[in-house]
Enzyme design. Structure first.
Site, PDB file in Angstrom:
ATOM      1  N   ASP A 125      38.855  82.033  72.454  1.00 59.97           N
ATOM      2  CA  ASP A 125      38.994  82.978  71.817  1.00 59.97           C
ATOM      3  C   ASP A 125      39.751  82.391  70.442  1.00 59.97           C
ATOM      4  OD1 ASP A 125      39.079  86.171  71.827  1.00 59.97           O
ATOM      5  OD2 ASP A 125      40.984  85.824  71.010  1.00 59.97           O
ATOM      6  N   THR A 126      40.843  82.805  70.336  1.00 63.20           N
ATOM      7  CA  THR A 126      41.677  81.914  69.147  1.00 63.20           C
ATOM      8  C   THR A 126      41.694  80.685  69.476  1.00 63.20           C
ATOM      9  OG1 THR A 126      43.776  82.115  70.017  1.00 63.20           O
ATOM     10  CG2 THR A 126      42.970  83.872  68.866  1.00 63.20           C
TER      11      THR A 126
HETATM   12  P1  XMP Z   1      42.835  82.198  73.329  1.00 65.41           P
HETATM   13  O1  XMP Z   1      42.966  83.257  72.067  1.00 65.41           O
HETATM   14  O2  XMP Z   1      44.087  81.791  73.664  1.00 65.41           O
HETATM   15  O3  XMP Z   1      42.585  83.303  74.451  1.00 65.41           O
HETATM   16  O4  XMP Z   1      41.720  81.377  72.924  1.00 65.41           O
HETATM   17  C1  XMP Z   1      42.103  82.799  75.788  1.00 65.41           C
HETATM   18  C2  XMP Z   1      42.352  83.997  76.740  1.00 65.41           C
HETATM   19  O5  XMP Z   1      42.614  85.354  76.108  1.00 65.41           O
HETATM   20  C3  XMP Z   1      42.094  86.256  76.914  1.00 65.41           C
HETATM   21  N1  XMP Z   1      40.856  86.807  76.353  1.00 65.41           N
HETATM   22  C4  XMP Z   1      40.325  87.855  76.989  1.00 65.41           C
HETATM   23  N2  XMP Z   1      40.361  88.594  77.912  1.00 65.41           N
HETATM   24  N3  XMP Z   1      38.554  89.995  77.715  1.00 65.41           N
HETATM   25  C5  XMP Z   1      39.653  89.604  78.312  1.00 65.41           C
HETATM   26  O6  XMP Z   1      39.835  89.906  79.345  1.00 65.41           O
HETATM   27  C6  XMP Z   1      38.530  89.335  76.408  1.00 65.41           C
HETATM   28  O7  XMP Z   1      37.351  89.568  75.694  1.00 65.41           O
HETATM   29  C7  XMP Z   1      39.150  88.197  76.091  1.00 65.41           C
HETATM   30  N4  XMP Z   1      39.120  87.244  74.950  1.00 65.41           N
HETATM   31  C8  XMP Z   1      40.394  86.443  75.221  1.00 65.41           C
HETATM   32  C9  XMP Z   1      41.598  85.161  78.239  1.00 65.41           C
HETATM   33  O8  XMP Z   1      42.453  85.309  79.326  1.00 65.41           O
HETATM   34  C10 XMP Z   1      41.282  83.990  77.550  1.00 65.41           C
HETATM   35  O9  XMP Z   1      41.541  82.904  78.632  1.00 65.41           O
END
Ligand code: XMP
Length: 197
Positions: A125-126
């Site tokens: 995600d981020t």
């Molecule tokens: P980052 O922002 O660190 O996020 O890249 C990674 C983690 O964030 C959670 N994440 C989600 N969890 N639905 C979820 O249930 C989503 O759409 C989502 N997007 C991010 C997830 O734990 C991922 O490993």
């Protein structure tokens, strides 16, 4: 982007009203179990060719537990014999938005020095979680670190990290199912779906 009921007639297998608070829409199908399975077979072929039989498969908990289980078995069918380890990270924030601070929960696996490591996460995600995890693996003295995510949301990226292996690139939608939760719900769904709050 995945198919939705409007264009593919895909339904969310296994979903019922059980477990809902009544304050959110039901999940909308994104990728069916069969689509996920076919994509994992293809990813496993690529990974097996690149990694060879011996490596450490490091699963980022909790969301990647089903993905890791299916990927490990697809890799085993291609002659891989990975040591499987687990690490748990949490980012502070609301149920659907990370605050930007990622921390390790519990122990980090030992014996990563001079190992070839494949980090497996559910969603990029981020990028903060994968970047943090990758840096910890590097700091542990791994020989190489490759990264594999089931889902990539490139539009959301803030940290300088990309995955070496990506199951599906998706838009900025909140995903549930196939191990991925919303407030600990929906992990049991065999399909990937998205919710709209
Ligand atoms: P980052 O922002 O660190 O996020 O890249 C990674 C983690 O964030 C959670 N994440 C989600 N969890 N639905 C979820 O249930 C989503 O759409 C989502 N997007 C991010 C997830 O734990 C991922 O490993």
């Amino acid at each position: 982007m995945g198919r939705g009921p409007a264009d593919g007639g895909l339904t969310v297998t296994g979903f019922s009203d059980h477990g809902r608070n009544g304050d959110e829409s039901p999940p909308t199908a994104l990728f069916a179990a069969g689509d996920i399975s076919r994509r994992i077979e293809s990813l496993a072929g690529d990974i097996a060719r690149a990694m060879g039989p011996e490596f450490v498969l490091l699963c980022v908990l909790n969301g990647a537990f089903i993905f890791t289980a299916d990927l490990a078995r697809a890799l085993a069918a291609r002659g891989c014999r990975p040591r499987i380890e687990f690490a748990s990270f949490k980012s502070y924030g609301s149920a659907t938005e990370s605050s930007g601070r990622v921390r390790l929960v519990g122990e980090f696996p030992g014996n990563l020095a001079r190992q070839r490591v494949l980090l497996v996460d559910d969603i990029l995600d981020t990028g903060r979680t994968l970047l943090t995890a990758r840096m910890m693996v590097e700091d542990a003295g791994a020989e190489t670190v490759a990264t594999c995510v089931l889902l990539d949301k490139p539009a959301r990226r803030e940290a300088p990290v990309e995955a070496d292996y990506v199951g599906f690139a998706i838009d900025d939608v909140f995903v549930v199912g196939y191990g991925i939760d919303y407030a600990e719900k929906f992990r049991y769904l065999p399909d990937l779906a998205h919710i709209s709050g």
